[in-house]
Design a protein around this motif. Sequence first.
Motif, PDB file in Angstrom:
ATOM      1  N   ALA A 242      -1.805 -15.699  -7.942  1.00 48.62           N
ATOM      2  CA  ALA A 242      -3.043 -15.126  -7.694  1.00 48.62           C
ATOM      3  C   ALA A 242      -2.620 -13.556  -7.005  1.00 48.62           C
ATOM      4  CB  ALA A 242      -3.993 -15.868  -7.009  1.00 48.62           C
ATOM      5  N   VAL A 243      -1.645 -13.628  -5.846  1.00 52.38           N
ATOM      6  CA  VAL A 243      -1.454 -12.402  -5.436  1.00 52.38           C
ATOM      7  C   VAL A 243      -0.736 -11.718  -6.259  1.00 52.38           C
ATOM      8  CG1 VAL A 243       0.069 -11.662  -3.371  1.00 52.38           C
ATOM      9  CG2 VAL A 243      -1.194 -13.750  -2.972  1.00 52.38           C
ATOM     10  N   CYS A 244       0.297 -12.204  -7.135  1.00 52.65           N
ATOM     11  CA  CYS A 244       0.634 -10.983  -7.874  1.00 52.65           C
ATOM     12  C   CYS A 244       0.016 -10.622  -8.971  1.00 52.65           C
ATOM     13  CB  CYS A 244       2.003 -11.616  -8.639  1.00 52.65           C
ATOM     14  SG  CYS A 244       3.045 -12.342  -7.635  1.00 52.65           S
ATOM     15  N   GLU A 245      -1.175 -11.566  -9.425  1.00 49.95           N
ATOM     16  CA  GLU A 245      -2.082 -10.989 -10.388  1.00 49.95           C
ATOM     17  C   GLU A 245      -2.949 -10.032  -9.795  1.00 49.95           C
ATOM     18  OE1 GLU A 245      -5.294 -12.901 -13.605  1.00 49.95           O
ATOM     19  OE2 GLU A 245      -4.585 -14.054 -11.860  1.00 49.95           O
ATOM     20  N   GLY A 246      -3.675 -10.241  -8.655  1.00 49.87           N
ATOM     21  CA  GLY A 246      -4.317  -9.292  -8.311  1.00 49.87           C
ATOM     22  C   GLY A 246      -3.516  -7.826  -7.652  1.00 49.87           C
ATOM     23  N   LEU A 247      -2.319  -7.999  -7.084  1.00 51.40           N
ATOM     24  CA  LEU A 247      -1.816  -6.512  -6.973  1.00 51.40           C
ATOM     25  C   LEU A 247      -1.223  -5.762  -8.027  1.00 51.40           C
ATOM     26  CD1 LEU A 247       1.168  -7.803  -4.475  1.00 51.40           C
ATOM     27  CD2 LEU A 247      -1.033  -6.297  -4.064  1.00 51.40           C
ATOM     28  N   ASP A 248      -1.166  -6.678  -9.213  1.00 53.78           N
ATOM     29  CA  ASP A 248      -0.875  -5.674 -10.653  1.00 53.78           C
ATOM     30  C   ASP A 248      -2.342  -4.971 -10.969  1.00 53.78           C
ATOM     31  OD1 ASP A 248       1.636  -6.262 -10.766  1.00 53.78           O
ATOM     32  OD2 ASP A 248       1.477  -7.684 -12.312  1.00 53.78           O
ATOM     33  N   ALA A 249      -3.350  -5.998 -10.838  1.00 53.02           N
ATOM     34  CA  ALA A 249      -4.613  -5.313 -11.326  1.00 53.02           C
ATOM     35  C   ALA A 249      -5.117  -4.222 -10.407  1.00 53.02           C
ATOM     36  CB  ALA A 249      -6.003  -6.384 -10.950  1.00 53.02           C
ATOM     37  N   ALA A 250      -4.486  -4.200  -8.943  1.00 58.09           N
ATOM     38  CA  ALA A 250      -4.854  -3.119  -8.032  1.00 58.09           C
ATOM     39  C   ALA A 250      -4.114  -2.151  -8.540  1.00 58.09           C
ATOM     40  CB  ALA A 250      -4.526  -3.474  -6.643  1.00 58.09           C
ATOM     41  N   TRP A 251      -2.857  -2.097  -8.896  1.00 57.85           N
ATOM     42  CA  TRP A 251      -2.044  -0.710  -9.519  1.00 57.85           C
ATOM     43  C   TRP A 251      -2.590  -0.247 -10.544  1.00 57.85           C
ATOM     44  CZ3 TRP A 251      -0.625  -1.056  -5.122  1.00 57.85           C
ATOM     45  CH2 TRP A 251       0.264  -2.150  -4.561  1.00 57.85           C
ATOM     46  N   ARG A 252      -3.221  -1.168 -11.496  1.00 55.18           N
ATOM     47  CA  ARG A 252      -3.874  -0.481 -12.660  1.00 55.18           C
ATOM     48  C   ARG A 252      -5.184   0.032 -12.250  1.00 55.18           C
ATOM     49  NH1 ARG A 252      -2.711  -5.681 -14.865  1.00 55.18           N
ATOM     50  NH2 ARG A 252      -4.816  -6.507 -14.366  1.00 55.18           N
TER      51      ARG A 252
ATOM     52  N   ALA B  58       0.346   0.408   1.500  1.00 53.45           N
ATOM     53  CA  ALA B  58      -1.017  -0.401   1.285  1.00 53.45           C
ATOM     54  C   ALA B  58      -1.089  -1.756   2.206  1.00 53.45           C
ATOM     55  CB  ALA B  58      -1.217  -0.600  -0.407  1.00 53.45           C
ATOM     56  N   GLN B  59      -2.379  -2.114   2.826  1.00 60.26           N
ATOM     57  CA  GLN B  59      -2.432  -3.150   3.373  1.00 60.26           C
ATOM     58  C   GLN B  59      -3.321  -4.042   2.906  1.00 60.26           C
ATOM     59  OE1 GLN B  59      -3.896  -2.198   7.425  1.00 60.26           O
ATOM     60  NE2 GLN B  59      -2.330  -0.808   7.741  1.00 60.26           N
ATOM     61  N   VAL B  60      -2.729  -5.459   2.541  1.00 52.07           N
ATOM     62  CA  VAL B  60      -3.152  -6.639   1.791  1.00 52.07           C
ATOM     63  C   VAL B  60      -3.628  -7.639   2.660  1.00 52.07           C
ATOM     64  CG1 VAL B  60      -2.923  -7.966  -0.160  1.00 52.07           C
ATOM     65  CG2 VAL B  60      -1.768  -5.796  -0.060  1.00 52.07           C
ATOM     66  N   ASP B  61      -4.825  -8.123   2.343  1.00 50.90           N
ATOM     67  CA  ASP B  61      -5.380  -9.362   2.915  1.00 50.90           C
ATOM     68  C   ASP B  61      -6.460 -10.101   2.017  1.00 50.90           C
ATOM     69  OD1 ASP B  61      -5.630 -11.224   5.117  1.00 50.90           O
ATOM     70  OD2 ASP B  61      -7.154  -9.966   6.149  1.00 50.90           O
ATOM     71  N   PHE B  62      -6.511 -11.460   2.482  1.00 50.05           N
ATOM     72  CA  PHE B  62      -7.397 -12.350   1.930  1.00 50.05           C
ATOM     73  C   PHE B  62      -8.786 -12.294   2.651  1.00 50.05           C
ATOM     74  CE2 PHE B  62      -4.066 -14.186  -0.980  1.00 50.05           C
ATOM     75  CZ  PHE B  62      -5.054 -14.275  -2.248  1.00 50.05           C
ATOM     76  N   GLY B  63      -9.619 -12.575   2.178  1.00 43.85           N
ATOM     77  CA  GLY B  63     -11.031 -12.701   2.947  1.00 43.85           C
ATOM     78  C   GLY B  63     -11.950 -13.554   2.116  1.00 43.85           C
TER      79      GLY B  63
ATOM     80  N   LEU C  67     -14.814 -18.798  -2.776  1.00 47.50           N
ATOM     81  CA  LEU C  67     -14.527 -17.816  -3.456  1.00 47.50           C
ATOM     82  C   LEU C  67     -13.806 -16.781  -2.401  1.00 47.50           C
ATOM     83  CD1 LEU C  67     -14.400 -16.223  -6.012  1.00 47.50           C
ATOM     84  CD2 LEU C  67     -16.313 -14.881  -5.321  1.00 47.50           C
ATOM     85  N   TRP C  68     -12.488 -16.391  -2.705  1.00 44.55           N
ATOM     86  CA  TRP C  68     -11.638 -15.405  -1.792  1.00 44.55           C
ATOM     87  C   TRP C  68     -11.630 -14.164  -2.641  1.00 44.55           C
ATOM     88  CZ3 TRP C  68      -9.944 -17.436   3.046  1.00 44.55           C
ATOM     89  CH2 TRP C  68     -10.020 -18.442   3.207  1.00 44.55           C
ATOM     90  N   VAL C  69     -11.293 -13.326  -1.836  1.00 45.75           N
ATOM     91  CA  VAL C  69     -11.083 -11.805  -2.648  1.00 45.75           C
ATOM     92  C   VAL C  69      -9.597 -11.421  -1.755  1.00 45.75           C
ATOM     93  CG1 VAL C  69     -13.377 -11.498  -2.996  1.00 45.75           C
ATOM     94  CG2 VAL C  69     -12.529 -10.502  -0.881  1.00 45.75           C
ATOM     95  N   LEU C  70      -8.873 -10.895  -2.784  1.00 45.76           N
ATOM     96  CA  LEU C  70      -7.877 -10.259  -2.324  1.00 45.76           C
ATOM     97  C   LEU C  70      -8.019  -8.696  -2.272  1.00 45.76           C
ATOM     98  CD1 LEU C  70      -4.372 -10.576  -1.826  1.00 45.76           C
ATOM     99  CD2 LEU C  70      -4.163  -9.532  -4.022  1.00 45.76           C
ATOM    100  N   ILE C  71      -7.741  -8.184  -1.070  1.00 45.45           N
ATOM    101  CA  ILE C  71      -8.410  -6.675  -0.644  1.00 45.45           C
ATOM    102  C   ILE C  71      -7.072  -5.849  -0.600  1.00 45.45           C
ATOM    103  CG2 ILE C  71      -9.626  -5.174   0.669  1.00 45.45           C
ATOM    104  CD1 ILE C  71     -11.363  -7.367   1.661  1.00 45.45           C
ATOM    105  N   VAL C  72      -6.961  -4.811  -1.306  1.00 47.23           N
ATOM    106  CA  VAL C  72      -6.006  -3.910  -1.303  1.00 47.23           C
ATOM    107  C   VAL C  72      -6.522  -2.692  -0.671  1.00 47.23           C
ATOM    108  CG1 VAL C  72      -3.870  -2.753  -2.339  1.00 47.23           C
ATOM    109  CG2 VAL C  72      -4.664  -5.145  -3.177  1.00 47.23           C
TER     110      VAL C  72
END
Length: 533
Positions: A198-208, A152-157, A173-178
Amino acid sequence: MAYRELTMTDIKEVLRRHQAGQGRRQIARESGVDRKTVRRYLKAAEACGFCAESELSDEMLAEVARQVQDRPAVAPSEPRAVLVEHRDRIDRWLKGSAEHRPLRLKKIHELLRRRGIEVSYSTLRRFAIAEFGWRKRPVTVRLDDPPPAEEAQVDFGKMGMLVDRETGKRRALWVLIVTLSYSRHQFVWPTFVQTTEAVCEGLDAAWRFFGGMVRRIVPDNMKAVVDKADAMAPVFNEEFTEYVQARGLFVDPARVRQPKDKARVENQVPYVRESWFDGETFEDVDDARRSALCWCTEVASERIHGTTRRVPREVYERQERPHMLAAPTEPFDVPQWSEAKVHPDHHIQVARALYSVPTRYIGQSVRVRSDKRTVRIYLRNELIKVHPRMAPGKRATDQADYPKEKQAYAFRSVDQLSEQAYKSGEHVGIFADRLLEGPVPWTRMRAAYGLLRLCQKYGALRVDAVCRRALAFDVLDVRRLERMLKAARHSEEQAAEGGKLVQLPLPDARFARSVDSFGTRRARTEDGEEGNP
C-alpha cells in the motif's frame, strides 16, 4: 485612575510631551495616564539623565521602564523556605539514580510528609517548576524549509469507517498523505491497509500526481517501512528497501514518538479529515480515491497555506517542479522475502506453491524473493535457483535438480524408460514397449521398472531370452518372467552340481497351424450344400 504599567509607546508619549513643554496635568489629561504615574516616570527619566535635548532611544525608554516597574524580590514563604533546605534531596528524587528510578511528584510529596515536612502539593509543584523546570515544555526552534524538490514527508492518518465492497463489511479507512516540505503541495491516497504494498502504491501514485519525485522522504516508523526503529541506525524491511533503490530515493525516518520530526505532514491529518472526508459519502475505496484526487487538485493545492501564506500549487509549479526527478513510468512489483527449508523431496514451499532446488541443498535453509513473475532462491548471498511464479497448489520442478537415476521415475518419462530397456536387449525393449502401450502408460511403469530390476538381478542376456520366449506366447506378465528366470536358474544350479550343463530347449511357437485349422463353421460344397469343415 487605577495604576497600570506603561508600555514602551506610552512611556515615549509621556516623555515626548514633556519635551514639548506640557505639564503633568496636561500630559495626564491628553494621554489618558494617571497624573501620579506621569510624575513617577518623569522622575525616573530625570534620574537617568533625561533632558529636553535627549534622544528618545529604545535604551533610554527601557531604562526608565526598569526604574519604575522593577519590584524588589519577595521573600520566600515559610513552606517554600523549608523546601529550599531540602532542594538537593528533591532534585535526586526527581532525576533518579543508578539504584532508583525517578519518582513522581506525588510520591515525593508523601515522602516529605513522612519526614515531617508539611507543605501543600501546589507549593511543592510550583517549587519543582521554578527550581528544576519540572514538566516545563522544552524550548524549540523552527527548522528552515529544505531546498525545492529535496524532501517529502509521509504519514498515515485514520479518516473513519467505509464499507468494503469485496467483503460487505465496514472497515477503517486510512489515507497515506505525502506533503512536499518546500511548497506544501500534498497528495492523499485512501487505503484499507498499511502494508508495504500500500505504501509503495501510494508513493507511486503521488509521484504521478506531482509529475516528479523528490530525493528524500521522511516517513513515520510504520512497520511497512521500518523493521527496527532507531534514531541513529534504523533497519528498513527488505521489500521497501528494494523500492527506494529502484526509485533512487533516500529515507530518513522520524524518531519514535517525535511527531515534530515530520510536522509538515503531521498537522495535515486533521485538515484532510475535516476538509475532505467528514460529511462525505463514498461507494468504495476507488470512489474515495477519485474524490481525494479531485480534492487535492481543486482544494488543497489552491488554498492559501496557513504557515507560508502562499498557494502551494503556484509555489510548486514556479519554484519546485523544475528541480523534481523524473516520475516512474511503470508500477513497482513489490517482492516478498521469506525463509524456507529444502525438504528431502528437493522442494521448498513458498506461498503454498512448491519449487525445486538441486540435491546438494537438501536440508539447508534458504532465503526466497518472490514477486508477481519470478521466484528467486538464495543461499546466503548466492542465487541458486530461479523459477516462474506459480499459483497456490501448483509446483515448478526442474528435471535437472533431481539425480540422473531418479529423473525418469520422478517425471514418469516413458521414453527414457523404453530407452533403458532397449539398452538391456532388443526383446527387453519390445517387451517394455508392449507393457507401456495404451492411453495411460504410467499405470504400468512399475511393471517396467520391475523388468529392469530383473536385468540387474539375473543378467540382461537371460532376461532378453525369456522376453523373446514370452513374446512368442504373448505373455506380458513380469511376475511370470521372474518365475521363469528362477526356474531356469534352479535347473542350471542342479546341472552344475551334476557336472554337466543342460540347455533347456525352447518350445515351438504357439500358433504354428493356419487360421483355417481353427474354424468352427461348416464349409459349403460346390452345389451349395453344407459339409464337414
